[in-house]
Scaffold this motif. Structure first.
Motif, PDB file in Angstrom:
ATOM      1  N   UNK A   1      74.721 -76.365  -8.955  1.00 26.02           N
ATOM      2  CA  UNK A   1      76.107 -76.907  -9.268  1.00 26.02           C
ATOM      3  C   UNK A   1      76.713 -76.542  -7.906  1.00 26.02           C
ATOM      4  N   UNK A   2      77.356 -77.651  -7.118  1.00 26.57           N
ATOM      5  CA  UNK A   2      77.965 -77.317  -5.773  1.00 26.57           C
ATOM      6  C   UNK A   2      79.840 -76.834  -6.195  1.00 26.57           C
ATOM      7  N   UNK A   3      79.898 -75.858  -5.682  1.00 27.48           N
ATOM      8  CA  UNK A   3      81.216 -75.038  -5.717  1.00 27.48           C
ATOM      9  C   UNK A   3      82.150 -75.415  -4.605  1.00 27.48           C
ATOM     10  N   UNK A   4      81.459 -75.180  -3.426  1.00 31.50           N
ATOM     11  CA  UNK A   4      82.149 -75.431  -2.186  1.00 31.50           C
ATOM     12  C   UNK A   4      82.706 -73.827  -1.897  1.00 31.50           C
ATOM     13  N   UNK A   5      82.108 -73.018  -2.601  1.00 33.68           N
ATOM     14  CA  UNK A   5      82.166 -71.484  -2.345  1.00 33.68           C
ATOM     15  C   UNK A   5      80.631 -71.006  -1.570  1.00 33.68           C
ATOM     16  N   UNK A   6      80.968 -70.841  -0.216  1.00 33.72           N
ATOM     17  CA  UNK A   6      79.923 -70.526   0.484  1.00 33.72           C
ATOM     18  C   UNK A   6      79.167 -69.384   0.051  1.00 33.72           C
ATOM     19  N   UNK A   7      79.466 -68.236  -0.108  1.00 30.47           N
ATOM     20  CA  UNK A   7      78.808 -67.279  -0.766  1.00 30.47           C
ATOM     21  C   UNK A   7      78.023 -67.505  -2.007  1.00 30.47           C
ATOM     22  N   UNK A   8      78.791 -68.089  -2.952  1.00 34.45           N
ATOM     23  CA  UNK A   8      78.156 -68.140  -4.219  1.00 34.45           C
ATOM     24  C   UNK A   8      77.061 -69.340  -4.098  1.00 34.45           C
ATOM     25  N   UNK A   9      77.077 -70.340  -3.350  1.00 36.56           N
ATOM     26  CA  UNK A   9      76.350 -71.549  -3.212  1.00 36.56           C
ATOM     27  C   UNK A   9      74.992 -71.009  -2.391  1.00 36.56           C
ATOM     28  N   UNK A  10      75.356 -70.648  -1.368  1.00 38.80           N
ATOM     29  CA  UNK A  10      74.043 -70.113  -0.698  1.00 38.80           C
ATOM     30  C   UNK A  10      73.131 -69.039  -1.369  1.00 38.80           C
ATOM     31  N   UNK A  11      73.836 -68.079  -2.139  1.00 36.91           N
ATOM     32  CA  UNK A  11      72.780 -67.036  -2.810  1.00 36.91           C
ATOM     33  C   UNK A  11      72.253 -68.013  -3.877  1.00 36.91           C
ATOM     34  N   UNK A  12      72.916 -68.855  -4.355  1.00 38.41           N
ATOM     35  CA  UNK A  12      72.240 -69.740  -5.456  1.00 38.41           C
ATOM     36  C   UNK A  12      70.943 -70.317  -4.827  1.00 38.41           C
ATOM     37  N   UNK A  13      71.128 -71.173  -3.757  1.00 33.61           N
ATOM     38  CA  UNK A  13      70.031 -71.950  -3.232  1.00 33.61           C
ATOM     39  C   UNK A  13      68.963 -71.167  -2.563  1.00 33.61           C
TER      40      UNK A  13
END
Length: 245
Positions: free
Chosen positions: A24-36
């Motif tokens: 789920x793409x949130x445009x929150x860099x920290x959250x998205x990179x840690x998810x990916x």
């Protein structure tokens, strides 16, 4: 493949990590990179192989011949593309191809496909609000770092500035899919003009990092690229287009 690049320009001990096949793409860099990129070891295919259809190959061959015969004109077109931020230039017979072939290549996006040329494992480590990406195999880079506080990235000692969130909502690309992610870039040069020739005075350094997610294949995408010219000599040249296994 140089002519193909120009034509495209004219018209991105740890345990194995597991992660969900959805994102789920949130445009929150920290959250998205840690998810990916969860902590652990992740295996990737190196998708550096590029193929095209027979028709595209024939058109590219004609274009390459015209490039050599009309080098000065092509230099001018490269400068125009840079000034217009990538807008395709109008058809011209000096391209060495017909208008119908030009339209075909623009519409088909060169019929390009990618395939694996090998495998690469990356160790993903989080320390003090930083992500460290360390290849477990021999590569042209030793480490990538993403600083979540400054939003800057580094490839070895080269600092890359954060560009912006990426949200590709069209499928006319090399992945044939929509995809989302984040990009970083570093560029420095002693000239503002583009040339097909490596002049003896040219000094150029360009590094790119992209981390994203391919919607159709549910794969993590990482693109790592570095290039340096010094007085007409290429001193650094590497590219890793990675898709998670």
């Amino acid at each position: 493949m140089k002519s193909l690049f120009i034509l495209c320009t004219l018209f991105c001990v740890l345990s194995t990590a597991t992660y969900a096949q959805s994102f789920e793409y949130t445009e929150d860099l920290n959250k998205d990179i840690k998810s990916l990129l969860p902590e652990g070891k992740i295996g990737f295919e190196i998708m550096n192989g590029i193929s095209s259809s027979d028709r595209s190959e024939k058109i590219i061959e004609k274009f390459t011949k015209a490039l050599v015969e009309n080098k000065e004109w092509f230099n001018q077109q490269m400068k125009m593309v840079k000034e217009k931020e990538g807008e395709p230039v109008p058809y011209d017979k000096r391209m060495g191809i017909t208008k119908e072939e030009y339209d075909y290549m623009v519409a088909k996006k060169f019929d390009l496909g990618i395939h694996s040329t090998g495998q690469l494992s990356l160790n993903i480590i989080y320390l003090k609000n930083r992500l460290h990406i360390i290849p477990s195999d021999t590569t042209d880079f030793k480490q990538i770092t993403i600083d979540f506080t400054s939003k800057k990235a580094t490839i070895d000692e080269v600092i890359l500035n954060f560009h912006a969130p990426i949200n590709i909502d069209a499928t006319d690309n090399i992945f044939n899919s929509t995809w989302k992610g984040y990009g970083w870039r570093h560029e420095e040069s002693n000239t503002n003009t583009a040339s097909l020739d490596n002049s003896e005075d040219l000094v150029l350094k360009v590094y790119n990092l992209t981390v994203g997610f391919i919607d159709s294949s549910k794969q993590v995408y990482i693109n790592i690229k570095g290039g340096e010219y010094s007085k007409g000599e290429k001193t650094v040249d590497f590219k890793y287009r990675l898709l998670s296994q």
